[in-house]
Design an enzyme around this catalytic site. Structure first.
Site, PDB file in Angstrom:
ATOM      1  N   GLY A  16       0.818  -1.210   0.000  1.00 55.00           N
ATOM      2  CA  GLY A  16       0.000   0.000   0.000  1.00 55.00           C
ATOM      3  C   GLY A  16       0.846   1.251   0.000  1.00 55.00           C
ATOM      4  O   GLY A  16       0.721   2.103  -0.857  1.00 55.00           O
TER       5      GLY A  16
ATOM      6  N   GLY B 155       1.960  -6.374   4.253  1.00 53.68           N
ATOM      7  CA  GLY B 155       3.302  -6.877   4.022  1.00 53.68           C
ATOM      8  C   GLY B 155       4.225  -6.576   5.194  1.00 53.68           C
ATOM      9  O   GLY B 155       5.382  -6.961   5.217  1.00 53.68           O
TER      10      GLY B 155
ATOM     11  N   GLY C 244       0.801   1.385  13.029  1.00 52.22           N
ATOM     12  CA  GLY C 244      -0.147   0.278  13.005  1.00 52.22           C
ATOM     13  C   GLY C 244       0.039  -0.642  14.190  1.00 52.22           C
ATOM     14  O   GLY C 244      -0.829  -0.745  15.072  1.00 52.22           O
TER      15      GLY C 244
ATOM     16  N   ARG D 121      11.329  -1.441  20.970  1.00 54.62           N
ATOM     17  CA  ARG D 121      11.601  -2.888  21.074  1.00 54.62           C
ATOM     18  C   ARG D 121      11.091  -3.546  19.793  1.00 54.62           C
ATOM     19  O   ARG D 121      10.065  -3.149  19.249  1.00 54.62           O
ATOM     20  CB  ARG D 121      10.900  -3.487  22.287  1.00 54.62           C
ATOM     21  CG  ARG D 121      11.504  -3.074  23.628  1.00 54.62           C
ATOM     22  CD  ARG D 121      10.702  -3.677  24.771  1.00 54.62           C
ATOM     23  NE  ARG D 121      10.878  -5.119  24.883  1.00 54.62           N
ATOM     24  CZ  ARG D 121       9.968  -5.947  25.402  1.00 54.62           C
ATOM     25  NH1 ARG D 121       8.806  -5.472  25.816  1.00 54.62           N
ATOM     26  NH2 ARG D 121      10.216  -7.249  25.496  1.00 54.62           N
TER      27      ARG D 121
ATOM     28  N   THR E  89      10.844 -10.329  10.519  1.00 56.05           N
ATOM     29  CA  THR E  89      10.028  -9.478   9.649  1.00 56.05           C
ATOM     30  C   THR E  89      10.392  -8.009   9.791  1.00 56.05           C
ATOM     31  O   THR E  89      10.299  -7.248   8.825  1.00 56.05           O
ATOM     32  CB  THR E  89       8.533  -9.678   9.964  1.00 56.05           C
ATOM     33  OG1 THR E  89       8.324  -9.435  11.360  1.00 56.05           O
ATOM     34  CG2 THR E  89       8.083 -11.086   9.618  1.00 56.05           C
TER      35      THR E  89
ATOM     36  N   GLN F 194      11.518  -5.432   6.807  1.00 55.26           N
ATOM     37  CA  GLN F 194      10.845  -4.164   6.537  1.00 55.26           C
ATOM     38  C   GLN F 194      11.814  -2.981   6.562  1.00 55.26           C
ATOM     39  O   GLN F 194      11.700  -2.062   5.748  1.00 55.26           O
ATOM     40  CB  GLN F 194       9.741  -3.959   7.561  1.00 55.26           C
ATOM     41  CG  GLN F 194       8.508  -3.360   6.932  1.00 55.26           C
ATOM     42  CD  GLN F 194       7.474  -2.981   7.948  1.00 55.26           C
ATOM     43  OE1 GLN F 194       7.554  -3.357   9.113  1.00 55.26           O
ATOM     44  NE2 GLN F 194       6.491  -2.229   7.505  1.00 55.26           N
TER      45      GLN F 194
ATOM     46  N   GLU G  88       8.646   2.967   8.180  1.00 54.31           N
ATOM     47  CA  GLU G  88       9.066   4.085   7.347  1.00 54.31           C
ATOM     48  C   GLU G  88      10.483   4.589   7.619  1.00 54.31           C
ATOM     49  O   GLU G  88      11.128   5.146   6.739  1.00 54.31           O
ATOM     50  CB  GLU G  88       8.045   5.230   7.508  1.00 54.31           C
ATOM     51  CG  GLU G  88       6.760   4.842   6.792  1.00 54.31           C
ATOM     52  CD  GLU G  88       5.528   5.604   7.239  1.00 54.31           C
ATOM     53  OE1 GLU G  88       5.067   6.444   6.473  1.00 54.31           O
ATOM     54  OE2 GLU G  88       5.024   5.336   8.346  1.00 54.31           O
TER      55      GLU G  88
END
Lengths: 329, 706, 198
Positions: free
Chosen positions: B241, B468, B510, B590, B596, B600, B666
């Site tokens: 997205g 994702g 999120g 943390r 994952t 990212q 980000e």
């Protein structure tokens, strides 16, 4: 996409007969360009004649030590073929520098020669484009043309030919064989693409309804190389490329083949550079002078003058590498 | 209770994705993969002019085409209300008002939808629809010199300032005054936007690819004047997205068509359509002025940015905001202005503001380091503020120095020869560069439900999205730890607006927002079970709402940080730039799931490579259209562009957060392009202040007089 | 609707598609791509549409064992070819839930994020390992001469060979690790054994 009929051909004669020189019909090879353009609305054939099952997928050594490459040989098979890699390394490298592994598995030699420009104005049917719609204008001249032609273009069209393979084929003096309902014919690659002039929509000298059946390469200097520059490291069209073959004896250039990609509406054979190099010492100064001789004819637009420098530097770099490779062996 | 207590917590241990098997086998169903009986397909028609009016639409021929069921446009489409308050009180994207009137505010504006039995028929109908326009003169000329640029106080204030800038510059021994530009950039998630709408038992059901199911459901209810409970949006799997997957015309058009035809309708954007319908990052023109003492201590930090917006929406790319967090100076001024043009509406794109803004600010810092003869890392350490430079608020967990120190050590920064253009390897010039990164850390009120079952398993329900990010897996870990059970005992259900309001996958907030809601519900459930609560057949459920808890937070400067390091190779003859290696050290709270999270963070750095070297949408001024609006014309980094990239982190528990987390979505982008540009300077001796650093620009830099 | 009588139209045809070892008879609009036929007609939605123009690689599958883009191939032209999609790469003899070694490696090394490009990446990777084993050179191969010593499947080779598969999430480094691991673990040998057994 508009509706169309579909037929499969199983032999060359049948394929040519099925197409019947109908301007609304197209041969379908790998489809990597044609299907794309049909989706974009650039091509709207009423009939497709599928030629993937024609017996034109062989590569054979010719009597004079050259190669005859069938028109439906895939890019992958061409690049991986031992005789191509042995005798025409630049051709293998050029093919491998193009597209992606998936596309190379689909795309064919004949289709590669006939692929259309990737100019953004050509592929967007809401935009004017003299190549797509004669007389509508060329917005690239005043608009986005960073990757436009610097050689052989006209005010009517500044698009470049996107092929990598074709650049190597041009350097190797390829001859294109074709078949029409009237019989067989041949075109030297040098004569295959038409000058842009005021008819950019007329791209090749192939007669109507012609099916490319093979590409033949005469023997060439054994040392050859292809270098491509693009705006990412892979999976992108060239902004400049060089195919070169070089034969040096006693420090003097005996034979040289040089062709440029992404600078013109066709793979650009650099004849002026070759003429300047024959008999000259195989040294950086000669390579630079040869590039300058070729690029003296360049007519850059506002935003693509860098290509002159790029091609000059690439020419020197590739010829230097070939020369050093020869010295090392 | 038959659950087993795990001997160790799952938090901080690498776990493969809950839905990983589905994704590697092709079993995971994204919106466009879900079959429905009677499904019809809608294809959008977009304007081919940049400004004007629709003079006529002749749909008779199209309606007669094989399979065509409907052609919707402003003369016949259902009415929608596009003036409601959407997320955080902001107006919705203006394409929500598609087919409502004859105005065309930009190239690629949606003017019609053709619905047919098959995708091929719908596309052919859309291609055949004849729309006549009355074109008007348009203006798409973005530049730094626009006199009509103006400030907007949006989510962040347009201008924040203190001190006397001119006096500060006059008193500075060293001054950097430089201008930078970044181009129009597009999100391009791999999955194009798609929505399927249908009515069932008087309720509107929407399958959609979005970043927040409850957000989209609330907006659709408002737009169509429906009671909130009548709209349900589901988005189990989302193919990326990056800020683009909110409420857009595909959902609106699908709902309109499903309502008109009373059958399921799917509307998917084509890749080309995404370039005008899915939002994008505005181009920016930025000017940075730094004044410093001879040792590099800042006296002045002034950063101004101009971005563009459309004529029908006011979106500001807050590119000057990084300085509000990173560095203090006696005179400190950051401002953002915007120009209204006849262009599609920009939106937030991964690391909004910070991605382009950090390129300018962190390039300028490197220029200052060069002028002062100070090491770029030492310069950052020297300018570390004690409190928020403009807010005066305390920092809640600021570990930027630790990132630089550990990053420099691992990267081998100490061995760097500071002189430019001294390292060569064959045809390549080599260089290294660094830059700081920051991104805000926050949480937004959300609701969750946690249910215990008699068999010892648990279900978590929350309208979260996994685009994702690995959130499904992270939330399983968070819930399992709060319940003190093994993650395998917890089933996490997300992507369904029926689960109640929740924050979206955005703002790097999120997982933190969802964890704020899940954690207290899970803890309360565990306590009730520990006290011997019975588990009924339909499970024992505890619901939570984090609104009150979050309202009680003390004001503070809450951010993630990072130090980016890059090594590049540049061929000055061909202009090719290759990023050979990158290291990002981050302080991002943390880390719930290292496997994952690392993926990212590295993905963000890949975006930095892509931004630094490749990405750029080019607009034709004559037509107002993009040229080459596809993935061959708009380059994103490919496999071959991404060599050795490593991300790691320092210990950085977030004070005040129930489980000490921030966000990792980000921060990886921020500063990455600056680190690469600074490395290109170190390799070549040439500053590149315009992105992307294309071969033609490198070649031009080699012969500046040409 | 698509006409059910193939003789009624010059623009549609009855074909048989061989997919994952099964035959599917269907009548297709000639405009239908292999990608859309799989997704909309056979409910094989693992193959993804990312760009529909051969510019992203998300629709990669295997045709007669070679990786291809299904968005640029017409379904009618795919008749007679053996098509393997992500749903079939584990092999027809595979036990329920058994993964191809490349799938397993993607799972373990987290070689994806959103997962949308993943089926294409995996199909491509399976072919990359086989193409390299067959001695095909790539643009990253220093010397394409057939007599040159074979180069190992280095990360650089994997990156070049996988470049036709874009991943916007930027999971490239994890993907390359997964492919390298699968190659070393003998994914090719397994695949060949399967072929020999078939």
């Amino acid at each position: 996409m508009k509706e169309f009929s579909y037929r499969r051909a199983t032999d060359v004669e049948g394929a040519v007969a099925l197409l019947d020189a109908d301007p609304g019909a197209r041969f379908l090879g790998g489809g990597t360009n044609l299907v794309d353009l049909m989706k974009a609305g650039v091509e709207s054939p009423e009939r497709l004649v599928d030629i993937r099952e024609l017996p034109l997928d062989g590569i054979e050594v010719t009597g004079d030590g050259g190669l005859r490459i069938g028109a439906t040989v895939t890019n992958s098979d061409l690049a991986a073929h031992p005789e191509v890699r042995r005798r025409y390394a630049a051709l293998s490298q050029a093919v491998l520098a193009g597209a992606s592994g998936q596309l190379r598995n689909m795309a064919t030699v004949g289709g590669n020669l006939l692929q259309r420009t990737r100019c953004g104005y050509f592929t967007d049917i809401s935009s004017p484009c003299n190549k797509r719609e004669p007389g509508s204008g060329c917005p690239a001249v005043e608009g986005e043309h960073r990757n436009a032609a610097i050689l052989g273009a006209s005010g009517h069209c500044v698009a470049v030919h996107p092929s990598d393979m074709g650049v190597a084929l041009a350097a190797f003096d390829a001859v294109v064989s074709y078949r029409t309902q009237e019989g067989e014919g041949e075109l030297a690659l040098a004569d295959f693409y038409l000058p842009v002039g005021d008819t950019p929509h007329r791209e090749t000298a192939l007669p109507p309804g012609a099916l490319i059946t093979a590409v033949t390469l005469p023997p060439a200097p054994v040392r050859s190389r292809y270098r491509k520059v693009r705006e990412r490291a892979s999976y992108a069209f060239a902004i400049g490329s060089v195919a070169a073959a070089l034969d040096v004896r006693d420090g003097v250039v005996q034979d040289v083949r040089l062709a440029y990609g992404a600078v013109a509406s066709r793979p650009w054979r650099a004849r002026a550079a070759e003429a300047a190099l024959l008999g000259a010492p195989a040294a950086a100064a000669s390579f630079a002078a040869a590039a300058d001789a070729e690029l003296a004819a360049a007519v850059p637009l506002a935003d693509n003058a860098y290509k002159v420098t790029l091609l000059r530097n690439l020419t020197i770099a590739v010829l230097t590498e070939l020369q050093q490779e020869g010295t090392a062996r | 209770m038959t659950t087993t207590l795990p001997t160790t917590t799952a938090f901080g241990t690498s776990r493969t994705r809950v839905e990983g098997r589905e994704k590697v086998t092709g079993a995971a169903r994204y919106t466009g993969d879900i079959p429905l009986t009677g499904l019809a397909h809608g294809s959008l028609v977009l304007s081919t002019i940049a400004r004007g009016r629709i003079r006529a639409i002749d749909d008779a021929a199209v309606r007669a085409m094989p399979g065509v069921l409907a052609a919707l446009h402003h003369l016949n489409a259902p009415r929608v209300d596009g003036d409601y308050a959407s997320l955080m009180g902001m107006a919705p994207d203006p394409t929500v008002r598609a087919f409502q009137d004859d105005r065309v505010p930009h190239w690629g504006w949606p003017v019609a939808l053709v619905v047919a039995e098959t995708p091929e028929q719908a596309r052919a109908g859309a291609d055949a629809l004849v729309v006549e326009y009355a074109a008007e003169a348009h203006d798409t000329a973005f530049s730094a010199e626009r006199a009509d640029a103006y400030g907007v106080d949006g989510v962040v204030p347009a201008t924040l300032a203190k001190g006397d800038e001119d006096a500060g510059l006059a008193a500075s021994a060293v001054v950097v005054d430089a201008s930078y530009t970044t181009p129009e950039e597009h999100h391009n998630p791999m999955e194009p936007h798609a929505a399927t709408a249908y009515w069932q038992d008087g309720r509107l059901e929407v399958l959609d690819s979005n970043q927040g199911a409850s957000w989209v459901a609330e907006d659709l209810a408002k737009a169509f004047g429906l009671a909130p409970g009548l709209v349900r949006v589901r988005s189990e799997h989302v193919g990326g997205g990056f800020g683009s997957k909110g409420v857009r015309v595909h959902q609106i058009a699908a709902v309109m068509a499903a309502t008109e035809l009373r059958r399921p309708v799917r509307v998917a954007m084509t890749r080309r359509q995404m370039f005008s319908l899915a939002g994008y990052r505005s181009p920016t023109a930025q000017r940075v002025r730094l004044g410093a003492d001879p040792d590099g201590r800042l006296r002045v930090l002034s950063h101004g940015s101009v971005s563009q917006t459309s004529s029908v929406y006011e979106f500001v790319e807050p590119a000057a905001a990084a300085g509000r967090v990173l560095y203090d100076a006696d005179a400190h001024r950051t401002s953002a202005r915007v120009v209204r043009l006849d262009v599609p509406t920009p939106t937030s794109m991964r690391a909004p503001g910070m991605a382009p803004g950090s390129f300018a600010l962190e390039s300028a810092l490197d220029e200052l380091a060069e002028r002062c003869g100070t090491d770029p890392v030492a310069l950052r350490l020297r300018n570390e503020p004690a409190a928020g430079p403009l807010s005066g608020l305390p920092f809640a967990g600021r570990n930027l120095l630790a990132c630089f120190e550990e990053g420099a050590r691992r990267f081998g920064w100490a061995d760097r020869d500071p002189r430019p253009r001294v390292r060569r390897e064959g045809r390549w010039l080599l260089g290294t560069g660094t830059a700081a990164a920051t991104f805000h850390a926050f949480a937004v009120p959300s609701t969750a439900a946690v249910t215990a079952w008699a068999d010892g398993t648990f279900t978590v329900r929350i309208a979260a999205a996994d685009i994702g990010t690995g959130s499904r897996t992270a939330l399983q870990i968070v819930a399992a730890d709060a319940l003190r059970v093994a993650p395998e005992q917890v089933d996490v259900r997300i992507g369904d607006s029926a689960f109640g309001p929740a924050w979206l996958a955005g703002g790097s907030a999120g997982t933190s927002s969802w964890a704020w809601a899940i954690t207290p519900a899970a803890e309360e459930l565990r306590e009730r079970l520990a006290l011997g609560a019975d588990i009924p057949a339909d499970g024992l459920t505890v619901r939570s709402d984090s609104t009150a808890a979050l309202a009680g937070q003390e004001p503070a400067e809450r951010h993630s940080y990072g130090a980016q390091f890059a090594e590049v190779a540049v061929d000055p003859g061909t202009g090719e730039v290759r990023v050979r290696r990158m290291l990002g050290m981050f302080a991002a709270g943390r880390i719930v799931n290292p496997l994952t999270a690392r993926n990212q963070l590295v993905g963000g750095m890949v975006w930095g490579v892509s931004m630094a070297l490749h990405e750029e949408a080019v607009r034709d001024r004559a037509s107002g259209a993009l040229v080459g609006a596809d993935l061959a014309g708009y380059h994103v980094a490919s496999h071959a562009d991404v060599a050795h990239i490593e991300a790691d982190w320092v210990d950085d528990p977030m004070p005040g957060d129930p489980i000490g987390i921030k966000g990792v979505g980000e921060i990886g982008v921020v500063g990455a392009a600056a680190a690469i540009a600074n490395a290109v300077w170190h390799a070549t001796g040439v500053r590149h202040r315009q992105l992307p650093i294309r071969p033609d620009r490198v070649i031009a830099g080699e012969s500046p007089d040409a | 609707m698509i006409t059910s009588d193939p003789t009624a139209s010059q623009t549609a045809g009855a074909i048989i598609l061989h997919v994952n070892g099964e035959k599917h008879a269907l009548t297709v609009d000639h405009r239908t791509t292999l990608l859309d036929a799989l997704r909309e007609r056979l409910d094989l939605t693992g193959t993804k549409k990312g760009c529909d123009h051969g510019q992203c690689g998300a629709c990669t599958l295997l045709v007669d064992g070679r990786r291809s883009l299904s968005c640029l191939q017409l379904a009618v032209a795919a008749e007679g070819r053996e098509i393997t999609t992500i749903e079939g790469v584990a092999g027809q003899g595979a036990d329920e839930g058994e993964l191809h070694p490349v799938q397993q490696a993607f799972l373990e090394f987290d070689g994806f994020q959103c997962g949308y490009c993943t089926p294409g990446q995996i199909c491509s990777a399976i072919a990359v390992i086989e193409e390299h084993a067959a001695g095909w050179p790539s643009a990253a191969t220093g010397d394409v001469h057939p007599g040159a010593p074979p180069e190992p499947l280095t990360p650089e080779e994997i990156r070049e060979r996988m470049s036709g598969n874009l991943c916007r999430c930027g999971a490239y480094t994890s993907i390359v690790r997964a492919v390298a691991h699968a190659a070393e673990a003998g994914a090719v040998r397994d695949a060949r054994d399967e072929e020999a057994a078939a």
